[in-house]
Enzyme design. Structure first.
Site: not given
Ligand code: E4P
Length: 218
Positions: A87
């Site tokens: 990522k």
């Molecule tokens: C994406 O991969 C992130 O881990 C995640 O979806 C972020 O979500 P949030 O805005 O609820 O922290």
């Protein structure tokens, strides 16, 4: 649409996996910290444990923000387990790193995407997944789901292979809307996934069926 769970909590990952509908997991440094996972060895072992629980892709985020650092960290993460997806944040060096990993056949998830222009760049660099953050856009009074629609249109125009991974999904309606607008994947909390099960008429109907059965079978 693929279902990913957005957590580093092993119990929740196991519960979603046991449901038989889980296609993968996304994590981020905040989610790892929430579970109290710290120290390089512990973090790497946690990723490996998650990969052993689920069958699908597991996103593990780099901490470095410079090109060389992201390459070294990403290669190490990818070597941990075949299910690991590296990522990478949507920054200039991140795009270069995605291009590098794409040329090496290493899967990537371009994270922190908030515009269709960013998604276009991620696709051109060869990202496996692009992660537009719906909930965080909703938080600032912008329609997050509109971004999924815009990216869908752009990707379909040019038949890009990059999969739209709707992230920052906060509740059950987000999941349904993601499916309506054609997201390839959604990643959300277990509570949002389990919310899909619920309908009062299902509960009432089942209670009535069982009561009627009991009346004539007791
Ligand atoms: C994406 O991969 C992130 O881990 C995640 O979806 C972020 O979500 P949030 O805005 O609820 O922290």
């Amino acid at each position: 649409m693929k279902f990913f769970i957005d957590t580093a909590n092993l119990e929740q990952i196991k519960e979603a996996q046991a449901l038989g509908i889980l296609d993968g997991v996304t994590t981020n440094p905040s989610l790892m910290a929430k579970e109290g996972i710290s120290g390089n060895d512990n973090v790497m072992n946690h990723y490996k444990t998650i990969c052993e629980i689920v069958d699908g892709d597991v996103s593990a985020e780099v901490i470095a923000t410079d090109y060389q650092g992201m390459i070294e960290e990403g290669e190490y993460l990818a070597s941990l387990h075949p299910q690991i997806v590296v990522k990478i944040p949507m920054i200039k060096d991140g795009i270069k790193a995605i291009k590098y990993f794409s040329s090496k056949g290493i899967k990537t998830n371009c994270t922190l995407v908030f515009s269709s222009g960013q998604a276009l760049l991620a696709a051109k660099a060869g990202a496996t997944y692009v992660s537009p953050f719906i909930g965080r856009l909703d938080d600032i009074s912008t329609e997050g789901m509109r971004l999924i629609e815009d990216i869908r249109l752009i990707y379909d125009n040019y038949a890009y292979d990059t999969q739209i991974l709707a992230a920052s999904v906060r509740h059950t309606m987000h999941i349904i809307q993601c499916a309506e607008v054609g997201a390839d994947v959604m990643t959300g909390p277990l509570s949002a996934i389990l919310g899909l099960l619920k309908h009062p008429l299902t509960d009432n109907g089942l209670a009535q069926f069982l009561a009627d059965h009991a009346k004539v079978n007791s």
